[in-house]
Design a protein around this motif. Structure first.
Motif, PDB file in Angstrom:
ATOM      1  N   VAL A 185     123.864  29.022  79.151  1.00 11.59           N
ATOM      2  CA  VAL A 185     123.100  29.098  77.892  1.00 11.59           C
ATOM      3  C   VAL A 185     121.791  29.837  78.133  1.00 11.59           C
ATOM      4  N   THR A 186     121.121  29.510  79.231  1.00 13.45           N
ATOM      5  CA  THR A 186     119.835  30.134  79.544  1.00 13.45           C
ATOM      6  C   THR A 186     119.973  31.640  79.736  1.00 13.45           C
ATOM      7  N   ILE A 187     121.053  32.069  80.389  1.00 14.12           N
ATOM      8  CA  ILE A 187     121.289  33.505  80.584  1.00 14.12           C
ATOM      9  C   ILE A 187     121.468  34.195  79.229  1.00 14.12           C
ATOM     10  N   THR A 188     122.232  33.558  78.341  1.00 12.37           N
ATOM     11  CA  THR A 188     122.454  34.116  77.004  1.00 12.37           C
ATOM     12  C   THR A 188     121.155  34.160  76.210  1.00 12.37           C
ATOM     13  N   THR A 227     115.012  24.008  84.334  1.00 10.81           N
ATOM     14  CA  THR A 227     114.665  24.456  82.979  1.00 10.81           C
ATOM     15  C   THR A 227     113.259  25.056  82.958  1.00 10.81           C
ATOM     16  N   ARG A 228     112.302  24.380  83.593  1.00  6.08           N
ATOM     17  CA  ARG A 228     110.920  24.889  83.630  1.00  6.08           C
ATOM     18  C   ARG A 228     110.859  26.232  84.343  1.00  6.08           C
ATOM     19  N   ARG A 229     111.558  26.330  85.454  1.00  7.01           N
ATOM     20  CA  ARG A 229     111.511  27.560  86.249  1.00  7.01           C
ATOM     21  C   ARG A 229     112.112  28.738  85.469  1.00  7.01           C
ATOM     22  N   GLN A 230     113.255  28.515  84.834  1.00  3.59           N
ATOM     23  CA  GLN A 230     113.893  29.598  84.080  1.00  3.59           C
ATOM     24  C   GLN A 230     113.071  29.970  82.840  1.00  3.59           C
ATOM     25  N   LEU A 265     100.720  26.206  87.107  1.00  7.03           N
ATOM     26  CA  LEU A 265     100.140  26.743  88.351  1.00  7.03           C
ATOM     27  C   LEU A 265      99.981  25.653  89.409  1.00  7.03           C
ATOM     28  N   ARG A 266      99.839  24.430  88.955  1.00  9.19           N
ATOM     29  CA  ARG A 266      99.622  23.301  89.884  1.00  9.19           C
ATOM     30  C   ARG A 266     100.935  22.697  90.376  1.00  9.19           C
ATOM     31  N   GLU A 267     102.070  23.210  89.900  1.00 10.26           N
ATOM     32  CA  GLU A 267     103.377  22.668  90.322  1.00 10.26           C
ATOM     33  C   GLU A 267     103.537  22.769  91.836  1.00 10.26           C
ATOM     34  N   SER A 268     104.342  21.872  92.385  1.00  7.95           N
ATOM     35  CA  SER A 268     104.589  21.924  93.836  1.00  7.95           C
ATOM     36  C   SER A 268     105.529  23.087  94.183  1.00  7.95           C
ATOM     37  N   SER A 269     106.309  23.551  93.208  1.00  8.48           N
ATOM     38  CA  SER A 269     107.250  24.651  93.452  1.00  8.48           C
ATOM     39  C   SER A 269     106.527  25.998  93.478  1.00  8.48           C
ATOM     40  N   LYS A 270     106.666  26.708  94.590  1.00 16.32           N
ATOM     41  CA  LYS A 270     106.050  28.029  94.725  1.00 16.32           C
ATOM     42  C   LYS A 270     106.643  29.004  93.703  1.00 16.32           C
ATOM     43  N   ASN A 271     107.947  28.865  93.456  1.00 17.32           N
ATOM     44  CA  ASN A 271     108.602  29.772  92.505  1.00 17.32           C
ATOM     45  C   ASN A 271     108.012  29.650  91.104  1.00 17.32           C
ATOM     46  N   ILE A 272     107.779  28.413  90.680  1.00 19.55           N
ATOM     47  CA  ILE A 272     107.191  28.198  89.353  1.00 19.55           C
ATOM     48  C   ILE A 272     105.748  28.700  89.344  1.00 19.55           C
TER      49      ILE A 272
END
Length: 341
Positions: A185-188, A227-230, A265-272
């Motif tokens: 769904v996210t890709i679409t 979901t947040r990252r995408q 910006l404060r997320e622990s995930s570097k990607n996010i």
């Protein structure tokens, strides 16, 4: 003597016509226990595979342009595309995969320099409703999703979906618990919001309030990491596109949007963090910052400067470093302006 009675090879148009007859039979006899039904189903699956070979070729031969053209013309002459989409749930897994590839390929086939699939879908928009609603059925969601993305190649199709109530449904579908379906769904969703620039810009301008309210609250603030990252990646792709410059200026003038980005910006995930930075830099670079944006950045300037001092990518990236330096200069400039008042 045997050679005299060899059956004549079927033309692409013959295969389509036979496929159509079988689809009509399967559709009308969906719940029949007629022993013929199994036989017809096997025949149908074989035909769909033949259609795929004509369009894609196989290990021994490339597709023939003339054969593809004849097949495409016959496919859209009578409602074979509709029948194939409607009957898809009744097919076995291999036939579903083959049918998905056939429908996908037909979206790109030109007849006399025209994409006739686009004209057909323009006149049969309810098929798009069927494809989108397919996300509610686990057995066909990924097949209908793949077909839908190929249909979105046509600007008229994308416009229809963007302007329909289906756009609100995408926010529900992205939250489907099944990971594969939610990802599809996210890709679409991304394809809809990035492929046709002028149509997307028009949609975002007209639907700014409800769309970004949903986007911020349900996607960027989702408890689901994926979901947040995408979502932050899609947001960056939209706002950094020049065709959406008016929407971007409006987005970066909102303090609520800024607060969401600072939290990301404060997320622990570097990607996010990295994707959030690409949007945050637009707030910092805005030369006409509203006072409330300036105030929030000024209040958090020390924390932000500390954060950016240690904010690095795993690999060297000159563009990233240049962007980061620019953001730091903008935040430091706020300090100078403030002290000179």
């Amino acid at each position: 003597m045997k050679g005299l009675f060899k059956s004549k090879p079927r033309t692409p148009a013959d295969i389509v016509r036979h496929t159509r007859e079988l689809l009509v039979y399967i559709d009308l006899n969906a719940n029949s226990r007629d022993p013929k039904r199994e036989e017809k189903m096997l025949e149908l699956c074989k035909n769909i595979r033949e259609l795929k070979f004509v369009l894609y070729g196989n290990s021994e031969s490339e597709p023939v342009v003339e054969a593809c053209t004849k097949l495409t013309q016959e496919f859209f002459r009578q409602n074979t595309l509709r029948l194939l989409i409607v009957c898809l749930p009744k097919l076995n897994l291999e036939a579903k995969k083959d049918a998905t590839q056939v429908v996908a390929n037909l979206q790109r086939q030109q007849v006399q320099s025209r994409l006739i699939a686009s004209d057909y879908l323009e006149a049969n928009k309810d098929l798009l409703d069927i494809l989108i609603s397919g996300y509610e059925n686990m057995d066909i969601a990924l097949h209908y999703g793949a077909m839908l993305r190929e249909c979105i190649r046509h600007q008229s199709v994308a416009r229809y979906i963007l302007e329909s109530e289906h756009m609100q449904k995408f926010f529900d579908y992205i939250e489907i618990p099944n990971f594969d379906i939610a990802s599809d769904v996210t890709i679409t969703f991304k394809e809809l919001l990035t492929r046709h620039k002028s149509t997307v810009a028009e949609f975002l301008s007209k639907n700014y309030d409800w769309f970004f309210t949903e986007f911020n609250s349900r996607l960027l603030s989702s408890p689901n990491y994926v979901t947040r990252r995408q979502a932050i990646k899609i947001l960056g792709d939209m706002l950094l596109d020049r065709s959406n410059s008016a929407v971007m200026v409006r987005y970066v003038s909102s303090k609520d949007n800024l607060m969401i980005l600072m939290n990301l910006l404060r997320e622990s995930s570097k990607n996010i963090q990295i994707e959030a930075f690409h949007v945050f830099k637009l707030f910092a670079a805005n030369q006409n910052k509203p006072p409330e944006i300036t105030s929030i950045l000024f209040t958090n300037k020390d924390k932000l400067l500390r954060f950016f001092r240690d904010f690095k990518l795993d690999k060297e990236d000159e563009q990233f470093e240049a962007d980061k330096d620019q953001v730091v200069r903008e935040i430091q400039a706020l300090k100078k302006e403030n002290s000179s008042e």
